[in-house]
Design a protein around this motif. Structure first.
Motif, mmCIF file in Angstrom:
data_model
loop_
_atom_site.group_PDB
_atom_site.id
_atom_site.type_symbol
_atom_site.label_atom_id
_atom_site.label_comp_id
_atom_site.label_asym_id
_atom_site.label_seq_id
_atom_site.Cartn_x
_atom_site.Cartn_y
_atom_site.Cartn_z
ATOM 1 N N ASN A 81 0.827 -1.205 0.000
ATOM 2 C CA ASN A 81 0.000 0.000 0.000
ATOM 3 C C ASN A 81 0.862 1.257 0.000
ATOM 4 O O ASN A 81 0.567 2.230 -0.698
ATOM 5 N N THR A 82 1.932 1.236 0.783
ATOM 6 C CA THR A 82 2.839 2.383 0.840
ATOM 7 C C THR A 82 3.513 2.605 -0.503
ATOM 8 O O THR A 82 3.585 3.742 -1.001
ATOM 9 N N MET B 243 4.535 10.003 -7.187
ATOM 10 C CA MET B 243 5.651 10.216 -8.103
ATOM 11 C C MET B 243 5.140 10.457 -9.526
ATOM 12 O O MET B 243 5.610 11.362 -10.215
ATOM 13 N N LEU B 244 4.154 9.689 -9.972
ATOM 14 C CA LEU B 244 3.610 9.859 -11.316
ATOM 15 C C LEU B 244 2.879 11.192 -11.457
ATOM 16 O O LEU B 244 2.965 11.846 -12.507
ATOM 17 N N ALA B 245 2.184 11.609 -10.416
ATOM 18 C CA ALA B 245 1.508 12.912 -10.452
ATOM 19 C C ALA B 245 2.531 14.038 -10.540
ATOM 20 O O ALA B 245 2.356 14.994 -11.310
ATOM 21 N N ASP B 246 3.603 13.942 -9.773
ATOM 22 C CA ASP B 246 4.661 14.953 -9.826
ATOM 23 C C ASP B 246 5.337 14.956 -11.201
ATOM 24 O O ASP B 246 5.677 16.015 -11.724
ATOM 25 N N PHE B 247 5.524 13.783 -11.772
ATOM 26 C CA PHE B 247 6.119 13.684 -13.099
ATOM 27 C C PHE B 247 5.232 14.359 -14.134
ATOM 28 O O PHE B 247 5.716 15.081 -15.003
ATOM 29 N N ALA C 257 4.165 5.597 -5.531
ATOM 30 C CA ALA C 257 4.229 5.562 -6.991
ATOM 31 C C ALA C 257 3.197 6.516 -7.586
ATOM 32 O O ALA C 257 3.479 7.216 -8.564
ATOM 33 N N SER C 258 2.022 6.566 -6.989
ATOM 34 C CA SER C 258 0.979 7.475 -7.464
ATOM 35 C C SER C 258 1.421 8.925 -7.329
ATOM 36 O O SER C 258 1.249 9.736 -8.250
#
Length: 59
Positions: free
Chosen positions: A20-21, A29-33, A26-27
């Motif tokens: 879960n962590t 990180m992808l939003a920031d990307f 990852a979510s």
């Protein structure tokens, strides 16, 4: 519940928490990307701040 079953239950619980962590990280990180990519696209389409200020007309 014997010691082996307890150990397995704890291991599964810890593994679930780790998964879960990792998924939430990852979510994020992808939003920031995606935000970074948008910023790069906007910067690339903006006019150059000094373009056209000095024109060389010498022959």
């Amino acid at each position: 519940m014997n010691a082996l079953q307890l150990k397995q239950a704890v291991n599964i619980s810890v593994l679930d928490n780790v998964q879960n962590t990792i998924a939430s990280q990852a979510s994020i990180m992808l939003a920031d990307f995606a935000k970074t990519q948008q910023n790069i696209q906007q910067a690339a389409s903006a006019p150059h701040p000094t373009a056209g200020h000095h024109v060389d007309v010498r022959a």
